[in-house]
Every structure is written in C-alpha cells, then in structure tokens.
Design a protein around this motif. Structure first.
Motif, PDB file in Angstrom:
ATOM      1  N   SER A  54       6.444   2.569   1.096  1.00  0.00           N
ATOM      2  CA  SER A  54       4.993   2.737   1.187  1.00  0.00           C
ATOM      3  C   SER A  54       4.681   3.748   2.287  1.00  0.00           C
ATOM      4  CB  SER A  54       4.313   1.402   1.510  1.00  0.00           C
ATOM      5  OG  SER A  54       4.561   0.457   0.493  1.00  0.00           O
ATOM      6  N   LEU A  55       3.653   4.578   2.062  1.00  0.00           N
ATOM      7  CA  LEU A  55       3.339   5.663   2.985  1.00  0.00           C
ATOM      8  C   LEU A  55       1.913   5.560   3.512  1.00  0.00           C
ATOM      9  CD1 LEU A  55       4.754   8.710   0.964  1.00  0.00           C
ATOM     10  CD2 LEU A  55       5.983   7.225   2.550  1.00  0.00           C
ATOM     11  N   LYS A  56       1.744   5.938   4.785  1.00  0.00           N
ATOM     12  CA  LYS A  56       0.438   6.169   5.379  1.00  0.00           C
ATOM     13  C   LYS A  56       0.533   7.439   6.216  1.00  0.00           C
ATOM     14  CE  LYS A  56      -1.292   1.406   5.773  1.00  0.00           C
ATOM     15  NZ  LYS A  56      -1.802   0.367   6.711  1.00  0.00           N
ATOM     16  N   ILE A  57      -0.597   8.111   6.415  1.00  0.00           N
ATOM     17  CA  ILE A  57      -0.619   9.290   7.267  1.00  0.00           C
ATOM     18  C   ILE A  57      -1.773   9.149   8.261  1.00  0.00           C
ATOM     19  CG2 ILE A  57      -2.047  10.680   5.691  1.00  0.00           C
ATOM     20  CD1 ILE A  57      -0.226  13.081   6.547  1.00  0.00           C
ATOM     21  N   ASP A  58      -1.445   9.302   9.521  1.00  0.00           N
ATOM     22  CA  ASP A  58      -2.415   9.130  10.614  1.00  0.00           C
ATOM     23  C   ASP A  58      -3.113   7.775  10.518  1.00  0.00           C
ATOM     24  OD1 ASP A  58      -1.771  11.678  11.555  1.00  0.00           O
ATOM     25  OD2 ASP A  58      -3.256  12.621  10.242  1.00  0.00           O
ATOM     26  N   GLY A  59      -2.363   6.759  10.100  1.00  0.00           N
ATOM     27  CA  GLY A  59      -2.877   5.389  10.039  1.00  0.00           C
ATOM     28  C   GLY A  59      -3.661   5.062   8.787  1.00  0.00           C
ATOM     29  N   ASN A  60      -3.821   6.004   7.872  1.00  0.00           N
ATOM     30  CA  ASN A  60      -4.641   5.801   6.677  1.00  0.00           C
ATOM     31  C   ASN A  60      -3.815   6.033   5.407  1.00  0.00           C
ATOM     32  OD1 ASN A  60      -7.148   5.454   8.188  1.00  0.00           O
ATOM     33  ND2 ASN A  60      -6.977   7.667   8.615  1.00  0.00           N
ATOM     34  N   PRO A  61      -4.261   5.455   4.272  1.00  0.00           N
ATOM     35  CA  PRO A  61      -3.590   5.766   3.009  1.00  0.00           C
ATOM     36  C   PRO A  61      -3.687   7.266   2.701  1.00  0.00           C
ATOM     37  CG  PRO A  61      -5.022   3.860   2.776  1.00  0.00           C
ATOM     38  CD  PRO A  61      -5.335   4.459   4.116  1.00  0.00           C
ATOM     39  N   LEU A  62      -2.709   7.788   1.999  1.00  0.00           N
ATOM     40  CA  LEU A  62      -2.730   9.203   1.638  1.00  0.00           C
ATOM     41  C   LEU A  62      -3.832   9.460   0.615  1.00  0.00           C
ATOM     42  CD1 LEU A  62       0.179   8.862   2.847  1.00  0.00           C
ATOM     43  CD2 LEU A  62       0.881  10.679   1.272  1.00  0.00           C
TER      44      LEU A  62
END
Length: 409
Positions: free
Chosen positions: A349-357
């Motif tokens: 599972s991925l997030k970027i800068d604390g948020n979903p992509l």
C-alpha cells in the motif's frame, strides 16, 4: 676389417653432409614446413586488438576471409580502409560463456556476421529502468534496419539473481517486444571480455569488424541512429548492394519529458546488506541475515530510506515479514520505481506526503486503491507526477515481499 669400418664411417659422413645441405637449402627457399603458421590479421573469432580490451574468446577458431575484411598476408597489400581503421578502433570481441539464447535458431556468434552485417551489442538487464527506457529505440531500430543489414544482439547480464532465470527473461523479452537475438551472460564472461561496467551500454561494430562507437546509459539516440545509417551506407558500398537506407530519425513523445534538473534527482538506492550504498537511514542499520525491529527517527533526511517494524535483511534485498513492515523514503524527482518480487501474489500500500496517491501521482503499476500487486520479480512503477521533494510511505500487507532497489526519474 679396418677397411670395412673406414667405409662405414665414410658413408655416415656423406649422409650427414647431404642432410645438412638439404636443411640449408630449405631455409634459403622458404620451405613452408619450416616456417610455422602464418598469422591472418587478427581475424580469428573473438579477437580484439587494443589495450586491455584484447581478448581471444575462441583462440582455436579458424581465420575467415569475408566480404569487407582483408587479411594481412604476403599475397597482396592490405585494403587502405582496413589500415586506417586499425589505427583508430579496436576489433570486435566475441560472445563468450553465454547460456540460453533467444530469438535465434542457432548459437549465434559475432564472428559469423563480420563482413556481412553492421552489429549493435547491447548490454542490458530487464529490471533496470535505464535499460527499459532505451528499449523503444533499440526495438524500433531493429524493425527499421534489419532488412538493410543491421543485426542487434542483446547481451543480458543480470544485476540480480532472479534475472538469471531463463523463464523470467523470456517473459521480459515478450513484455518489451524484443525480437532481435538475446543471449544470457549470467556469469558476466562477455561483460568482462568487453571490460564493461554499466547498464545499459551499446557497442557498434562496422562491416569490417571494428568497434567504432559505444555509448553508456540513456540518450544520444539521434547521434546513434545517424551513425547506424552511415555504417549501413558503408556496408552497402562494400557489398555492392543497392537498397536505400532510411534517413528519418526515430523519436518518441517522451523525449521532451526529460527533467531539465536531472542532476538533482535522488540517486539509485539498494536495500541488501551486501549492496547498500549509504542510504539506510535508521541508526541501527541492517542486521545481515536476521530479522530486526526498526523504529522511525524524529527527522528524516532526503535521499534516504527508513524502516519501521520487522524486516528480514538479505544480501541483496529487504524482505517484509507482514503488516508491521513499513518503509519511508524521502526523495527528489518526479518518478519512483522499485525492483521487487514475491513467490506468490502480494500487496504493497502506498501514500505520498501522508496522503493517498491521486490519479496523477499513481505510477504505471499502481491500482486505483493505491496498492501495488507484487508477483513476478521485476521493476514496478510507483509514483509519477510533478518534480519535487516528497515522502513516499510503503506498507506491506503480506510477508515475503523482497525489495531490491529504488530508481528515480
């Protein structure tokens, strides 16, 4: 009795004098049996002729005289074209120590095509993002020039153990539409014969068997294709052929998308305890061959990755142990790719800068829910979008996922 002995000694003396005279005569007249083998201008398959690149991968091969190659012997002067090239370029190096070959009906060699083809030897490995970016050009050159005398040989020298598997390589060949011959160089023997150190790297061999050009990495596509055209024109002239060589230059829309600030992107990062390059952010560091529990620091530095939870440290990868395995990466760039694999279908599972992509940030292998399904070993596109400094968070949903390296664009 004494007279008989004198006659015997006289006869022996006469025989020795005759034999000596014959020997002297043979030296003066150049008896070929006394001169030994005649060299034929390094035309043995696999011969190179300059500096440390000189190799003889097949020293027992018979010298061949083919169109476009003139041997250096006493029967006539050497072609001035060959003389000029010898002063500037090394001769080709033969493939050596290869394993399975693909897209060919016989054990291909470079030597059999000297004097017949212009040859590109392309060193690559299928999970390398830089190699993948060059493949659209190389495959298009094959389609465009194979009937005009171009031969491309892909030398697949694996970076990781899973790339040594012939079935994995076959799938990659099909995935990327590679139709030219490919040989496995699992033991790096051809790689070392060429004194190579880079993926990808292209060597170009002309009609006469000289390495007239080599290029490391991506780019220089226009320059390379223009040289292909020039060498095919030379081949056409040498062989007396009349076919027209295309003059257009191949380009792709993605060419304009290269980052102007390419030097500012994060460096490639490796995760195995035997492959690390100093980007392991946790103070504890890797525990070779063991499972360890990691905690995140209060602050994270750019161009480093950090672990949280339990991870197994293998020689060339980090392996997840379950939902407690989390990795954070602070990077610079617009694209993030990861080389990974698992023995069964598994999920990250991925997030970027604390948020979903967002949909604009999702890499080529990311699902709508922000997950990546890892199964075959290979390269997975995680993030794409605007250039910047970001923090990528990767959480394992399954154990047994092996992560090898990050690459950036």
């Amino acid at each position: 009795m004494k007279k008989m002995q004198r006659n015997i000694w006289l006869g022996i003396t006469i025989m020795l004098l005759v034999a000596f005279g014959t020997y002297v005569s043979s030296k003066k007249t150049g008896n070929p049996l006394e001169q030994g083998p005649v060299e034929t201008d390094n035309l043995q398959s696999g011969q190179a002729s300059q500096g440390e690149n000189s190799q003889s991968a097949n020293s027992g091969a018979q010298a061949q005289t083919t169109a476009g190659v003139t041997p250096d012997d006493s029967n006539g002067p050497k072609d001035p074209r060959i003389v000029e090239k010898e002063s500037r370029f090394p001769r080709y190096v033969e493939l050596t120590g290869t394993q399975k070959q693909f897209n060919t009906d016989h054990d291909i060699t470079i030597g059999e095509y000297i004097g017949k083809k212009v040859i590109i030897v392309d060193f690559w490995t299928y999970s390398c993002i830089n190699c993948q970016r060059t493949l659209p050009y190389i495959t298009s050159w094959w389609d465009k020039y194979k009937d005009q005398g171009l031969l491309i040989i892909g030398v697949h020298t694996p970076e990781f153990d899973f790339e040594k598997d012939a079935d994995n390589l076959q799938k990659a060949i099909e995935k990327f539409g590679v139709e030219y011959p490919v040989v496995q160089d699992n033991n790096f023997q051809t790689w070392r014969a060429y004194k190579n150190r880079y993926w990808p790297r292209k060597y170009m061999i002309d009609i006469d068997g000289f390495i007239v050009y080599d290029h490391i990495g991506e780019g220089a596509y226009k320059e390379t294709e223009q040289l292909i055209q020039q060498l095919l024109e030379e081949r056409k002239e040498v062989l007396g052929e009349a076919a027209d060589i295309p003059k257009s230059i191949t380009s792709f829309e993605s060419d304009s998308g290269q980052i102007a600030v390419r030097a500012a992107i994060s460096p490639e990062m490796y995760f195995g305890y035997g492959t690390l390059r100093g980007n392991f952010g946790n103070t504890a560091g890797p525990m070779a061959g063991e499972t360890a529990e990691y905690t995140l620091p209060a602050e994270m530095a750019v161009d480093n990755f950090y672990l949280e939870g339990n991870w197994l440290s293998n020689k060339d990868n980090l392996e997840t142990t379950g939902p407690t395995s989390k990795m954070l990466l602070k990077y610079r760039g617009r694209q993030v790719n990861i080389v990974a694999g698992a023995m069964k279908s598994s999920t990250l599972s991925l997030k970027i800068d604390g948020n979903p992509l967002t949909s604009d940030q999702m890499g080529t292998d990311v699902n709508e829910d922000g997950t990546v399904v890892i199964s075959p070993f290979g390269l997975y596109g995680l993030v794409q979008g605007e250039y910047g400094t970001h923090t990528l968070e990767i959480t394992a949903q399954d154990p047994g996922i092996m992560l090898y390296t990050f690459t950036f664009g």
